[in-house]
Design a protein around this motif. Structure first.
Motif, PDB file in Angstrom:
ATOM      1  N   LEU A   4      -1.513 -28.194   7.523  1.00 31.66           N
ATOM      2  CA  LEU A   4      -0.547 -28.853   8.384  1.00 31.66           C
ATOM      3  C   LEU A   4       0.321 -29.759   7.528  1.00 31.66           C
ATOM      4  O   LEU A   4      -0.198 -30.454   6.648  1.00 31.66           O
ATOM      5  CB  LEU A   4      -1.229 -29.695   9.462  1.00 31.66           C
ATOM      6  CG  LEU A   4      -2.151 -28.979  10.448  1.00 31.66           C
ATOM      7  CD1 LEU A   4      -3.585 -28.978   9.941  1.00 31.66           C
ATOM      8  CD2 LEU A   4      -2.077 -29.629  11.808  1.00 31.66           C
ATOM      9  N   CYS A  22       5.806 -30.701  12.559  1.00 31.40           N
ATOM     10  CA  CYS A  22       4.577 -30.376  11.851  1.00 31.40           C
ATOM     11  C   CYS A  22       4.462 -28.863  11.803  1.00 31.40           C
ATOM     12  O   CYS A  22       4.342 -28.211  12.836  1.00 31.40           O
ATOM     13  CB  CYS A  22       3.384 -30.977  12.582  1.00 31.40           C
ATOM     14  SG  CYS A  22       1.774 -30.481  11.924  1.00 31.40           S
ATOM     15  N   THR A  24       2.383 -25.572  10.814  1.00 29.92           N
ATOM     16  CA  THR A  24       0.962 -25.272  10.729  1.00 29.92           C
ATOM     17  C   THR A  24       0.747 -23.836  10.262  1.00 29.92           C
ATOM     18  O   THR A  24       1.587 -22.967  10.472  1.00 29.92           O
ATOM     19  CB  THR A  24       0.289 -25.461  12.094  1.00 29.92           C
ATOM     20  OG1 THR A  24       0.765 -24.453  12.995  1.00 29.92           O
ATOM     21  CG2 THR A  24       0.594 -26.834  12.667  1.00 29.92           C
ATOM     22  N   GLU A  27      -4.646 -21.549  11.267  1.00 26.50           N
ATOM     23  CA  GLU A  27      -5.583 -21.861  12.342  1.00 26.50           C
ATOM     24  C   GLU A  27      -5.971 -20.606  13.119  1.00 26.50           C
ATOM     25  O   GLU A  27      -5.154 -19.718  13.300  1.00 26.50           O
ATOM     26  CB  GLU A  27      -5.021 -22.933  13.290  1.00 26.50           C
ATOM     27  CG  GLU A  27      -3.735 -22.581  13.973  1.00 26.50           C
ATOM     28  CD  GLU A  27      -2.483 -22.939  13.189  1.00 26.50           C
ATOM     29  OE1 GLU A  27      -2.409 -22.624  11.997  1.00 26.50           O
ATOM     30  OE2 GLU A  27      -1.553 -23.483  13.803  1.00 26.50           O
ATOM     31  N   TYR A  32      -7.024 -24.301  21.718  1.00 21.32           N
ATOM     32  CA  TYR A  32      -6.700 -25.296  20.707  1.00 21.32           C
ATOM     33  C   TYR A  32      -5.935 -26.464  21.305  1.00 21.32           C
ATOM     34  O   TYR A  32      -5.288 -26.359  22.345  1.00 21.32           O
ATOM     35  CB  TYR A  32      -5.860 -24.675  19.576  1.00 21.32           C
ATOM     36  CG  TYR A  32      -4.619 -23.980  20.087  1.00 21.32           C
ATOM     37  CD1 TYR A  32      -4.601 -22.591  20.255  1.00 21.32           C
ATOM     38  CD2 TYR A  32      -3.484 -24.707  20.438  1.00 21.32           C
ATOM     39  CE1 TYR A  32      -3.476 -21.961  20.746  1.00 21.32           C
ATOM     40  CE2 TYR A  32      -2.365 -24.074  20.935  1.00 21.32           C
ATOM     41  CZ  TYR A  32      -2.361 -22.692  21.082  1.00 21.32           C
ATOM     42  OH  TYR A  32      -1.266 -22.064  21.579  1.00 21.32           O
ATOM     43  N   TYR A  34      -3.230 -29.302  19.685  1.00 23.82           N
ATOM     44  CA  TYR A  34      -2.466 -29.910  18.609  1.00 23.82           C
ATOM     45  C   TYR A  34      -2.134 -31.331  19.039  1.00 23.82           C
ATOM     46  O   TYR A  34      -1.827 -31.562  20.206  1.00 23.82           O
ATOM     47  CB  TYR A  34      -1.163 -29.154  18.353  1.00 23.82           C
ATOM     48  CG  TYR A  34      -1.358 -27.807  17.730  1.00 23.82           C
ATOM     49  CD1 TYR A  34      -1.461 -26.673  18.533  1.00 23.82           C
ATOM     50  CD2 TYR A  34      -1.445 -27.663  16.363  1.00 23.82           C
ATOM     51  CE1 TYR A  34      -1.640 -25.424  17.969  1.00 23.82           C
ATOM     52  CE2 TYR A  34      -1.630 -26.414  15.785  1.00 23.82           C
ATOM     53  CZ  TYR A  34      -1.729 -25.304  16.594  1.00 23.82           C
ATOM     54  OH  TYR A  34      -1.911 -24.081  16.036  1.00 23.82           O
ATOM     55  N   ARG A  71       5.709 -27.467  21.294  1.00 22.35           N
ATOM     56  CA  ARG A  71       5.321 -26.560  20.215  1.00 22.35           C
ATOM     57  C   ARG A  71       6.136 -25.284  20.305  1.00 22.35           C
ATOM     58  O   ARG A  71       6.265 -24.693  21.386  1.00 22.35           O
ATOM     59  CB  ARG A  71       3.833 -26.232  20.293  1.00 22.35           C
ATOM     60  CG  ARG A  71       3.375 -25.325  19.149  1.00 22.35           C
ATOM     61  CD  ARG A  71       1.879 -25.234  19.061  1.00 22.35           C
ATOM     62  NE  ARG A  71       1.482 -24.375  17.935  1.00 22.35           N
ATOM     63  CZ  ARG A  71       0.996 -23.164  18.062  1.00 22.35           C
ATOM     64  NH1 ARG A  71       0.842 -22.645  19.259  1.00 22.35           N
ATOM     65  NH2 ARG A  71       0.656 -22.461  16.992  1.00 22.35           N
ATOM     66  N   LEU A  78       4.846 -27.794  15.549  1.00 22.97           N
ATOM     67  CA  LEU A  78       4.589 -28.816  16.553  1.00 22.97           C
ATOM     68  C   LEU A  78       5.636 -29.909  16.364  1.00 22.97           C
ATOM     69  O   LEU A  78       5.953 -30.267  15.222  1.00 22.97           O
ATOM     70  CB  LEU A  78       3.188 -29.407  16.368  1.00 22.97           C
ATOM     71  CG  LEU A  78       2.757 -30.500  17.326  1.00 22.97           C
ATOM     72  CD1 LEU A  78       2.436 -29.912  18.697  1.00 22.97           C
ATOM     73  CD2 LEU A  78       1.541 -31.239  16.767  1.00 22.97           C
ATOM     74  N   CYS A  95      -0.196 -35.208  12.203  1.00 22.86           N
ATOM     75  CA  CYS A  95      -0.494 -34.146  13.149  1.00 22.86           C
ATOM     76  C   CYS A  95      -1.897 -33.607  12.838  1.00 22.86           C
ATOM     77  O   CYS A  95      -2.395 -33.726  11.711  1.00 22.86           O
ATOM     78  CB  CYS A  95       0.539 -33.022  13.123  1.00 22.86           C
ATOM     79  SG  CYS A  95       0.711 -32.158  11.559  1.00 22.86           S
ATOM     80  N   VAL A  97      -5.124 -30.610  14.394  1.00 23.12           N
ATOM     81  CA  VAL A  97      -5.462 -29.478  15.259  1.00 23.12           C
ATOM     82  C   VAL A  97      -6.976 -29.395  15.385  1.00 23.12           C
ATOM     83  O   VAL A  97      -7.722 -29.710  14.445  1.00 23.12           O
ATOM     84  CB  VAL A  97      -4.880 -28.156  14.723  1.00 23.12           C
ATOM     85  CG1 VAL A  97      -5.485 -27.795  13.379  1.00 23.12           C
ATOM     86  CG2 VAL A  97      -5.081 -27.021  15.723  1.00 23.12           C
ATOM     87  N   TYR A 111     -10.668 -33.336  16.409  1.00 22.40           N
ATOM     88  CA  TYR A 111      -9.733 -32.647  15.511  1.00 22.40           C
ATOM     89  C   TYR A 111     -10.364 -32.409  14.146  1.00 22.40           C
ATOM     90  O   TYR A 111     -10.973 -33.295  13.558  1.00 22.40           O
ATOM     91  CB  TYR A 111      -8.444 -33.454  15.409  1.00 22.40           C
ATOM     92  CG  TYR A 111      -7.792 -33.516  16.774  1.00 22.40           C
ATOM     93  CD1 TYR A 111      -8.115 -34.526  17.669  1.00 22.40           C
ATOM     94  CD2 TYR A 111      -6.933 -32.507  17.207  1.00 22.40           C
ATOM     95  CE1 TYR A 111      -7.590 -34.539  18.959  1.00 22.40           C
ATOM     96  CE2 TYR A 111      -6.399 -32.514  18.478  1.00 22.40           C
ATOM     97  CZ  TYR A 111      -6.737 -33.536  19.349  1.00 22.40           C
ATOM     98  OH  TYR A 111      -6.222 -33.543  20.631  1.00 22.40           O
TER      99      TYR A 111
END
Length: 124
Positions: A4, A22, A24, A27, A32, A34, A71, A78, A95, A97, A111
């Motif tokens: 991230l 952010c 990413t 993942e 999920y 974020y 997002r 994000l 940020c 996740v 997280y």
């Protein structure tokens, strides 16, 4: 490997706006969350906003009606749109996740992966 990276932090005058991003990658959660957190020197990380796999959002009371989390799934990005910024919003913004299993989505406990942070400074 999950990665991230935040961007968009800057210095602004009180009442101004900023948009944090952010990006990413890596993942693999089926469900999920974020989230955006922030931290000031000497304090723990404070949950600011959450965006989940059903596009539901959660906000800290201190930022409701001023911040908007979103997002762009296609871009793996994000975002946090911040308006009417105040000096007390000054912090490093992170940020994160996670698998979205915690009832308190604004807790750091939920997280697993974090970015390096981006500085937001609001002057009066």
């Amino acid at each position: 490997q999950v990665h991230l990276e935040e961007s968009g932090g800057s210095s602004v005058q009180a009442g101004g706006s900023l948009r944090l991003s952010c990006t990413t990658s890596g993942e693999t959660y089926t469900t999920y969350c974020y989230a955006w957190f922030r931290q000031t020197p000497g304090k723990g990380r404070e949950g600011v906003a959450v965006f989940d796999y059903l596009s539901r959002t959660t906000y800290a009371d201190s930022v409701k009606d001023r911040f908007t989390v979103s997002r762009e799934k296609e871009k793996n990005r994000l975002e946090l749109q911040m308006s009417n910024l105040q000096p007390e919003d000054t912090a490093i913004y992170y940020c994160a996740v996670g698998p979205c299993t915690r009832s308190n989505r604004l807790s750091t406990d939920g997280y697993d992966f974090w970015g390096q942070g981006t500085q937001v400074t609001v002057s009066s």
